[in-house]
Design a protein around this motif. Sequence first.
Motif, PDB file in Angstrom:
ATOM      1  N   PHE A   1       0.832  -1.210   0.000  1.00 52.61           N
ATOM      2  CA  PHE A   1       0.000   0.000   0.000  1.00 52.61           C
ATOM      3  C   PHE A   1       0.863   1.255   0.000  1.00 52.61           C
ATOM      4  CE2 PHE A   1      -1.910   3.436   2.473  1.00 52.61           C
ATOM      5  CZ  PHE A   1      -3.055   3.686   1.731  1.00 52.61           C
ATOM      6  N   ALA A   2       1.766   1.363   0.960  1.00 47.57           N
ATOM      7  CA  ALA A   2       2.561   2.586   1.120  1.00 47.57           C
ATOM      8  C   ALA A   2       3.447   2.842  -0.095  1.00 47.57           C
ATOM      9  CB  ALA A   2       3.408   2.497   2.384  1.00 47.57           C
ATOM     10  N   LEU A   3       4.138   1.820  -0.553  1.00 50.94           N
ATOM     11  CA  LEU A   3       5.057   2.004  -1.663  1.00 50.94           C
ATOM     12  C   LEU A   3       4.322   2.208  -2.987  1.00 50.94           C
ATOM     13  CD1 LEU A   3       8.008   2.241  -2.183  1.00 50.94           C
ATOM     14  CD2 LEU A   3       8.176  -0.232  -2.348  1.00 50.94           C
ATOM     15  N   SER A   4       3.249   1.447  -3.215  1.00 46.14           N
ATOM     16  CA  SER A   4       2.517   1.614  -4.475  1.00 46.14           C
ATOM     17  C   SER A   4       1.881   2.996  -4.548  1.00 46.14           C
ATOM     18  CB  SER A   4       1.466   0.521  -4.664  1.00 46.14           C
ATOM     19  OG  SER A   4       0.423   0.652  -3.729  1.00 46.14           O
ATOM     20  N   LYS A   5       1.434   3.512  -3.422  1.00 44.15           N
ATOM     21  CA  LYS A   5       0.847   4.855  -3.409  1.00 44.15           C
ATOM     22  C   LYS A   5       1.891   5.903  -3.789  1.00 44.15           C
ATOM     23  CE  LYS A   5      -2.062   7.869  -0.702  1.00 44.15           C
ATOM     24  NZ  LYS A   5      -2.985   7.971   0.394  1.00 44.15           N
ATOM     25  N   ALA A   6       3.099   5.754  -3.259  1.00 47.11           N
ATOM     26  CA  ALA A   6       4.181   6.687  -3.590  1.00 47.11           C
ATOM     27  C   ALA A   6       4.540   6.605  -5.073  1.00 47.11           C
ATOM     28  CB  ALA A   6       5.407   6.394  -2.723  1.00 47.11           C
ATOM     29  N   LEU A   7       4.583   5.392  -5.623  1.00 45.60           N
ATOM     30  CA  LEU A   7       4.945   5.225  -7.032  1.00 45.60           C
ATOM     31  C   LEU A   7       3.821   5.697  -7.960  1.00 45.60           C
ATOM     32  CD1 LEU A   7       6.749   1.756  -6.902  1.00 45.60           C
ATOM     33  CD2 LEU A   7       7.753   4.051  -6.779  1.00 45.60           C
ATOM     34  N   ARG A   8       2.587   5.365  -7.620  1.00 45.31           N
ATOM     35  CA  ARG A   8       1.451   5.824  -8.437  1.00 45.31           C
ATOM     36  C   ARG A   8       1.353   7.341  -8.425  1.00 45.31           C
ATOM     37  NH1 ARG A   8      -1.618   1.251  -6.087  1.00 45.31           N
ATOM     38  NH2 ARG A   8      -1.621  -0.336  -7.713  1.00 45.31           N
ATOM     39  N   GLY A   9       1.700   7.936  -7.299  1.00 41.54           N
ATOM     40  CA  GLY A   9       1.686   9.389  -7.194  1.00 41.54           C
ATOM     41  C   GLY A   9       2.669  10.055  -8.138  1.00 41.54           C
ATOM     42  N   ARG A  10       3.611   9.297  -8.631  1.00 44.65           N
ATOM     43  CA  ARG A  10       4.591   9.808  -9.595  1.00 44.65           C
ATOM     44  C   ARG A  10       4.276   9.363 -11.021  1.00 44.65           C
ATOM     45  NH1 ARG A  10       6.474   9.816  -4.714  1.00 44.65           N
ATOM     46  NH2 ARG A  10       8.071  11.310  -4.117  1.00 44.65           N
ATOM     47  N   GLY A  11       3.055   8.822 -11.191  1.00 39.78           N
ATOM     48  CA  GLY A  11       2.602   8.481 -12.531  1.00 39.78           C
ATOM     49  C   GLY A  11       2.961   7.092 -13.021  1.00 39.78           C
ATOM     50  N   MET A  12       3.480   6.259 -12.148  1.00 45.07           N
ATOM     51  CA  MET A  12       3.842   4.907 -12.564  1.00 45.07           C
ATOM     52  C   MET A  12       2.645   3.970 -12.476  1.00 45.07           C
ATOM     53  SD  MET A  12       7.591   4.325 -10.921  1.00 45.07           S
ATOM     54  CE  MET A  12       7.869   5.713  -9.849  1.00 45.07           C
ATOM     55  N   GLU A  13       2.660   2.954 -13.322  1.00 44.40           N
ATOM     56  CA  GLU A  13       1.651   1.904 -13.257  1.00 44.40           C
ATOM     57  C   GLU A  13       2.243   0.802 -12.392  1.00 44.40           C
ATOM     58  OE1 GLU A  13      -0.743  -1.220 -16.127  1.00 44.40           O
ATOM     59  OE2 GLU A  13       0.289   0.485 -17.040  1.00 44.40           O
ATOM     60  N   VAL A  14       1.539   0.419 -11.330  1.00 42.96           N
ATOM     61  CA  VAL A  14       2.058  -0.555 -10.377  1.00 42.96           C
ATOM     62  C   VAL A  14       1.191  -1.809 -10.374  1.00 42.96           C
ATOM     63  CG1 VAL A  14       2.686  -0.974  -7.966  1.00 42.96           C
ATOM     64  CG2 VAL A  14       2.961   1.314  -8.931  1.00 42.96           C
ATOM     65  N   LEU A  15       1.831  -2.949 -10.635  1.00 46.23           N
ATOM     66  CA  LEU A  15       1.180  -4.249 -10.496  1.00 46.23           C
ATOM     67  C   LEU A  15       1.717  -4.874  -9.226  1.00 46.23           C
ATOM     68  CD1 LEU A  15       1.506  -5.540 -14.155  1.00 46.23           C
ATOM     69  CD2 LEU A  15      -0.447  -4.420 -13.088  1.00 46.23           C
ATOM     70  N   MET A  16       0.945  -5.781  -8.617  1.00 45.75           N
ATOM     71  CA  MET A  16       1.362  -6.365  -7.347  1.00 45.75           C
ATOM     72  C   MET A  16       1.256  -7.881  -7.357  1.00 45.75           C
ATOM     73  SD  MET A  16      -0.289  -3.764  -4.614  1.00 45.75           S
ATOM     74  CE  MET A  16      -1.361  -2.609  -5.411  1.00 45.75           C
ATOM     75  N   ALA A  17       2.118  -8.498  -6.555  1.00 49.76           N
ATOM     76  CA  ALA A  17       2.077  -9.939  -6.329  1.00 49.76           C
ATOM     77  C   ALA A  17       2.472 -10.177  -4.880  1.00 49.76           C
ATOM     78  CB  ALA A  17       3.026 -10.664  -7.272  1.00 49.76           C
ATOM     79  N   GLN A  18       1.824 -11.150  -4.231  1.00 46.47           N
ATOM     80  CA  GLN A  18       2.082 -11.399  -2.812  1.00 46.47           C
ATOM     81  C   GLN A  18       3.147 -12.461  -2.555  1.00 46.47           C
ATOM     82  OE1 GLN A  18      -1.290 -11.181  -3.906  1.00 46.47           O
ATOM     83  NE2 GLN A  18      -1.231  -9.043  -3.335  1.00 46.47           N
ATOM     84  N   ASP A  19       3.638 -13.120  -3.598  1.00 47.46           N
ATOM     85  CA  ASP A  19       4.743 -14.068  -3.423  1.00 47.46           C
ATOM     86  C   ASP A  19       5.424 -14.283  -4.763  1.00 47.46           C
ATOM     87  OD1 ASP A  19       3.564 -16.424  -4.850  1.00 47.46           O
ATOM     88  OD2 ASP A  19       2.148 -16.425  -3.177  1.00 47.46           O
TER      89      ASP A  19
END
Length: 170
Positions: free
Chosen positions: A63-81
């Motif tokens: 949550f914290a890191l993706s929010k920071a990256l999205r705030g800079r215009g990046m597209e963020v995909l996630m995986a839990q493992d």
Amino acid sequence: MRIRSHTDSVVIKGAHSSERLLDEVSLFLHSVRLRPAAPASGSDDDLKGRKVLMVDDDMRNLFALSKALRGRGMEVLMAQDGSKALRQLEENPDIELVLMDVMMPVMDGYEATQEIRKNPRHAHLPIISLTAKAMQGDREKSLASGANDYLPKPVDIPKLLSMMRVWLHR
């Protein structure tokens, strides 16, 4: 994922809602603390539109890191493992960089990085290892598994962004 377009988090009233609300407030405050004081105007333009895969089993970190990256215009995909990360890479061949947590269940970051490197298509995909419990030798072990770089947690956002710029522009 559909709700994310409206808000980053929703707390539904229930038995554990007060604990959840405290967690959400803590995450918000953590994300505010991680932001650089005054980013230079236009300094994040080179990161806009870049596609990044974040691999971490801790939703608070995602949550914290993706929010920071999205705030800079990046597209963020996630995986839990690691195994889900491999699946994401197969389904999204346009991923440009991976942020890989080291300690995860199912398949840890070292093993996932080694598996990624086995695919010739991902031979030059930048992978930055992240670890919460920085131990002596972690950096070397990360690099030996195939990572391009290493950063201990808590993540220093300006340093991470700088590192990402280096690897994305090679």
